[in-house]
Design a protein around this motif. Structure first.
Motif, PDB file in Angstrom:
ATOM      1  N   PHE A   1     -21.103  54.500 -30.774  1.00  0.00           N
ATOM      2  CA  PHE A   1     -21.086  54.962 -29.383  1.00  0.00           C
ATOM      3  C   PHE A   1     -21.969  54.087 -28.494  1.00  0.00           C
ATOM      4  CE2 PHE A   1     -19.597  59.121 -31.116  1.00  0.00           C
ATOM      5  CZ  PHE A   1     -18.437  59.206 -30.345  1.00  0.00           C
ATOM      6  N   ILE A   2     -23.082  53.602 -29.050  1.00  0.00           N
ATOM      7  CA  ILE A   2     -23.919  52.678 -28.267  1.00  0.00           C
ATOM      8  C   ILE A   2     -23.147  51.401 -27.968  1.00  0.00           C
ATOM      9  CG2 ILE A   2     -25.988  51.249 -28.361  1.00  0.00           C
ATOM     10  CD1 ILE A   2     -27.325  53.458 -29.994  1.00  0.00           C
ATOM     11  N   ALA A   3     -22.420  50.894 -28.972  1.00  0.00           N
ATOM     12  CA  ALA A   3     -21.615  49.683 -28.748  1.00  0.00           C
ATOM     13  C   ALA A   3     -20.520  49.930 -27.717  1.00  0.00           C
ATOM     14  CB  ALA A   3     -21.007  49.228 -30.078  1.00  0.00           C
ATOM     15  N   LEU A   4     -19.895  51.129 -27.780  1.00  0.00           N
ATOM     16  CA  LEU A   4     -18.866  51.451 -26.794  1.00  0.00           C
ATOM     17  C   LEU A   4     -19.454  51.543 -25.388  1.00  0.00           C
ATOM     18  CD1 LEU A   4     -16.755  54.128 -28.701  1.00  0.00           C
ATOM     19  CD2 LEU A   4     -15.997  51.862 -27.985  1.00  0.00           C
ATOM     20  N   PHE A   5     -20.660  52.098 -25.263  1.00  0.00           N
ATOM     21  CA  PHE A   5     -21.296  52.197 -23.948  1.00  0.00           C
ATOM     22  C   PHE A   5     -21.574  50.803 -23.382  1.00  0.00           C
ATOM     23  CE2 PHE A   5     -25.240  52.333 -21.437  1.00  0.00           C
ATOM     24  CZ  PHE A   5     -24.831  53.172 -20.405  1.00  0.00           C
ATOM     25  N   VAL A   6     -22.099  49.921 -24.239  1.00  0.00           N
ATOM     26  CA  VAL A   6     -22.356  48.547 -23.794  1.00  0.00           C
ATOM     27  C   VAL A   6     -21.050  47.865 -23.381  1.00  0.00           C
ATOM     28  CG1 VAL A   6     -23.205  46.286 -24.512  1.00  0.00           C
ATOM     29  CG2 VAL A   6     -24.441  48.356 -25.199  1.00  0.00           C
TER      30      VAL A   6
ATOM     31  N   ILE B   1     -17.203  45.969 -19.157  1.00  0.00           N
ATOM     32  CA  ILE B   1     -15.896  46.032 -18.491  1.00  0.00           C
ATOM     33  C   ILE B   1     -16.076  46.382 -17.018  1.00  0.00           C
ATOM     34  CG2 ILE B   1     -13.723  47.317 -18.414  1.00  0.00           C
ATOM     35  CD1 ILE B   1     -13.943  47.619 -21.460  1.00  0.00           C
ATOM     36  N   THR B   2     -16.971  47.330 -16.731  1.00  0.00           N
ATOM     37  CA  THR B   2     -17.224  47.704 -15.335  1.00  0.00           C
ATOM     38  C   THR B   2     -17.733  46.511 -14.543  1.00  0.00           C
ATOM     39  OG1 THR B   2     -17.765  49.951 -16.042  1.00  0.00           O
ATOM     40  CG2 THR B   2     -18.503  49.289 -13.850  1.00  0.00           C
ATOM     41  N   ASN B   3     -18.672  45.766 -15.119  1.00  0.00           N
ATOM     42  CA  ASN B   3     -19.222  44.590 -14.435  1.00  0.00           C
ATOM     43  C   ASN B   3     -18.139  43.538 -14.199  1.00  0.00           C
ATOM     44  OD1 ASN B   3     -21.553  42.898 -13.531  1.00  0.00           O
ATOM     45  ND2 ASN B   3     -20.924  41.665 -15.288  1.00  0.00           N
ATOM     46  N   THR B   4     -17.276  43.357 -15.210  1.00  0.00           N
ATOM     47  CA  THR B   4     -16.199  42.368 -15.058  1.00  0.00           C
ATOM     48  C   THR B   4     -15.243  42.753 -13.937  1.00  0.00           C
ATOM     49  OG1 THR B   4     -16.317  41.850 -17.428  1.00  0.00           O
ATOM     50  CG2 THR B   4     -14.305  41.220 -16.261  1.00  0.00           C
ATOM     51  N   LEU B   5     -14.867  44.019 -13.868  1.00  0.00           N
ATOM     52  CA  LEU B   5     -13.922  44.442 -12.831  1.00  0.00           C
ATOM     53  C   LEU B   5     -14.564  44.467 -11.452  1.00  0.00           C
ATOM     54  CD1 LEU B   5     -12.021  47.286 -14.723  1.00  0.00           C
ATOM     55  CD2 LEU B   5     -11.239  44.980 -14.214  1.00  0.00           C
ATOM     56  N   VAL B   6     -15.877  44.800 -11.368  1.00  0.00           N
ATOM     57  CA  VAL B   6     -16.559  44.721 -10.068  1.00  0.00           C
ATOM     58  C   VAL B   6     -16.558  43.281  -9.561  1.00  0.00           C
ATOM     59  CG1 VAL B   6     -18.811  44.921  -8.931  1.00  0.00           C
ATOM     60  CG2 VAL B   6     -17.989  46.765 -10.390  1.00  0.00           C
TER      61      VAL B   6
ATOM     62  N   GLY C   1      -4.671  52.161  -8.129  1.00  0.00           N
ATOM     63  CA  GLY C   1      -3.846  52.180  -9.337  1.00  0.00           C
ATOM     64  C   GLY C   1      -3.710  50.810  -9.957  1.00  0.00           C
ATOM     65  N   LEU C   2      -3.722  49.770  -9.118  1.00  0.00           N
ATOM     66  CA  LEU C   2      -3.615  48.408  -9.630  1.00  0.00           C
ATOM     67  C   LEU C   2      -4.806  48.057 -10.528  1.00  0.00           C
ATOM     68  CD1 LEU C   2      -2.108  45.663  -9.534  1.00  0.00           C
ATOM     69  CD2 LEU C   2      -3.509  45.080  -7.550  1.00  0.00           C
ATOM     70  N   PHE C   3      -6.014  48.409 -10.086  1.00  0.00           N
ATOM     71  CA  PHE C   3      -7.205  48.081 -10.880  1.00  0.00           C
ATOM     72  C   PHE C   3      -7.359  49.017 -12.083  1.00  0.00           C
ATOM     73  CE2 PHE C   3      -8.166  45.760  -7.044  1.00  0.00           C
ATOM     74  CZ  PHE C   3      -8.834  44.642  -7.505  1.00  0.00           C
ATOM     75  N   LEU C   4      -6.933  50.281 -11.932  1.00  0.00           N
ATOM     76  CA  LEU C   4      -6.962  51.168 -13.093  1.00  0.00           C
ATOM     77  C   LEU C   4      -5.989  50.697 -14.169  1.00  0.00           C
ATOM     78  CD1 LEU C   4      -7.164  54.715 -11.438  1.00  0.00           C
ATOM     79  CD2 LEU C   4      -8.972  53.478 -12.633  1.00  0.00           C
ATOM     80  N   SER C   5      -4.830  50.195 -13.742  1.00  0.00           N
ATOM     81  CA  SER C   5      -3.868  49.652 -14.709  1.00  0.00           C
ATOM     82  C   SER C   5      -4.430  48.434 -15.417  1.00  0.00           C
ATOM     83  CB  SER C   5      -2.560  49.291 -13.996  1.00  0.00           C
ATOM     84  OG  SER C   5      -1.995  50.426 -13.382  1.00  0.00           O
ATOM     85  N   GLU C   6      -5.162  47.625 -14.665  1.00  0.00           N
ATOM     86  CA  GLU C   6      -5.775  46.455 -15.274  1.00  0.00           C
ATOM     87  C   GLU C   6      -6.791  46.876 -16.338  1.00  0.00           C
ATOM     88  OE1 GLU C   6      -8.366  42.495 -13.964  1.00  0.00           O
ATOM     89  OE2 GLU C   6      -7.365  43.717 -12.450  1.00  0.00           O
ATOM     90  N   GLY C   7      -7.595  47.937 -16.054  1.00  0.00           N
ATOM     91  CA  GLY C   7      -8.550  48.437 -17.036  1.00  0.00           C
ATOM     92  C   GLY C   7      -7.851  48.990 -18.267  1.00  0.00           C
ATOM     93  N   ALA C   8      -6.723  49.703 -18.067  1.00  0.00           N
ATOM     94  CA  ALA C   8      -5.982  50.261 -19.197  1.00  0.00           C
ATOM     95  C   ALA C   8      -5.402  49.157 -20.071  1.00  0.00           C
ATOM     96  CB  ALA C   8      -4.878  51.178 -18.695  1.00  0.00           C
TER      97      ALA C   8
ATOM     98  N   ALA D   1     -13.111  51.314 -15.345  1.00  0.00           N
ATOM     99  CA  ALA D   1     -12.485  50.675 -14.173  1.00  0.00           C
ATOM    100  C   ALA D   1     -12.425  51.604 -12.966  1.00  0.00           C
ATOM    101  CB  ALA D   1     -11.075  50.221 -14.536  1.00  0.00           C
ATOM    102  N   LEU D   2     -12.857  52.842 -13.131  1.00  0.00           N
ATOM    103  CA  LEU D   2     -12.726  53.805 -12.043  1.00  0.00           C
ATOM    104  C   LEU D   2     -13.578  53.412 -10.832  1.00  0.00           C
ATOM    105  CD1 LEU D   2     -11.484  56.463 -11.120  1.00  0.00           C
ATOM    106  CD2 LEU D   2     -13.435  57.657 -12.146  1.00  0.00           C
ATOM    107  N   TYR D   3     -14.842  53.055 -11.045  1.00  0.00           N
ATOM    108  CA  TYR D   3     -15.708  52.678  -9.928  1.00  0.00           C
ATOM    109  C   TYR D   3     -15.210  51.421  -9.215  1.00  0.00           C
ATOM    110  CZ  TYR D   3     -19.712  50.692  -7.479  1.00  0.00           C
ATOM    111  OH  TYR D   3     -20.528  50.118  -6.533  1.00  0.00           O
TER     112      TYR D   3
END
Length: 317
Positions: free
Chosen positions: A185-190, A195-200, A225-232, A298-300
């Protein structure tokens, strides 16, 4: 030895302990106890059946006779058709037997169907009246061993099983799994933060493109929706690559781990042919979980991209 104090008391009460091992005071106490105990059984927490068994033990032994008890000299005969021959185990093979292996394969000389064997041995009086000293109860793999042990004990039988060992082993495995899951879970959080930093960063770099989309009529929901799809999609491809890598490494690690375990088992056979198992539900749930994590990550950035004003976006850069 287990219950050694109980056996020592029983030997003394039954007169099986040599008199030279006891003092005169101990002999007098035992004689008094042996005389008064049958009349005081009601004071103990014993059932009627247990009181009857104890009374039998306290009865004086019968005088020896020349008569054989239970016609022990009688034999039983029958004619059988041989269906197969089982080879006798060698000394090396006997040493490799485990408690989970069939006992009769290592000890049996002849094998009969239950009904046939019952008809044969019922000809022997001591077998008909004596019953059996013990019985093996085998639980199918994955069965509820503690419940089976409890039900057998509730019937009044003593049990010897691996239930306590199984509970301790299960507790240790659970603790180890909990620790490994914590690291996962720690690895998933990191990974989610990455991913958040990359999409921002992607939103910042494509601010002008977002402005063009908004200028030609794209709504905030469509941009989001475009950016959420990219995250998915990142989750789908990441999960697929991770599972493929894990499956490939497991194929190599399986043989290595089995070699380590076999070296600790002193030649005994393993119950499982593989260490790493990849059931179908694991593949599906891993992809679904990865998609959920990356979509939330990717939500933020998606909300930030949807809130960009078209005119300000076109002026950017």
């Amino acid at each position: 030895m287990r219950n050694s104090s109980s056996l020592a008391l029983a030997r003394a009460l039954l007169g099986q302990r040599p008199p030279e091992e006891l003092t005169l005071s101990q002999l007098l106490v035992l004689e008094k106890l042996r005389t008064n105990l049958p009349n005081k059984l009601g004071a103990f927490n014993l059932s009627a059946a247990e009181q009857a068994e104890l009374k039998k033990l306290l009865e004086p032994p019968a005088e020896p006779t020349d008569e054989r008890p239970g016609e022990s000299g009688k034999t039983a005969t029958a004619t059988f058709r041989i269906c197969g021959v089982v080879s006798r185990l060698t000394r090396v093979e006997r040493k490799k037997l485990t408690p989970l292996d069939a006992w009769e394969l290592g000890q049996g000389d002849a094998f009969l169907p239950p009904a046939t064997g019952d008809r044969l041995f019922q000809q022997l009086p001591w077998h008909k009246e004596g019953g059996f000293m013990s019985a093996d109860v085998r639980v199918t793999p994955g069965g509820d061993l503690p419940t089976v042990v409890k039900r057998v004990e509730d019937l009044g039988f003593r049990t010897h099983s691996g239930a306590k060992w199984f509970a301790a082993a299960k507790r240790e495995v659970t603790l180890i799994a909990a620790g490994l899951n914590l690291f996962a879970f720690i690895a998933l959080f990191v990974a989610a933060v990455g991913i958040t930093n990359t999409l921002v960063t992607s939103v910042v770099e494509r601010t002008k493109e977002i402005g063009v989309l908004r200028a030609v009529g794209a709504t905030r929901g469509q941009v989001m929706g475009l950016f959420l799809s990219e995250g998915a999609l990142i989750g789908v491809f990441g999960a697929a690559a991770g599972l493929a890598l894990a499956r490939g490494l497991a194929a190599w690690a399986d043989g290595w781990v089995q070699g380590l375990i076999a070296g600790q088992m002193d030649g005994q056979k393993m119950l499982s042919t593989t260490i790493f198992v990849f059931p179908a539900w694991l593949w599906v749930s891993s992809v679904a979980f990865a998609v959920g994590v990356t979509t939330l990550a990717a939500l933020y950035p998606a909300r930030r991209a949807a809130q960009i004003h078209p005119i300000e976006a076109l002026r950017y850069g």
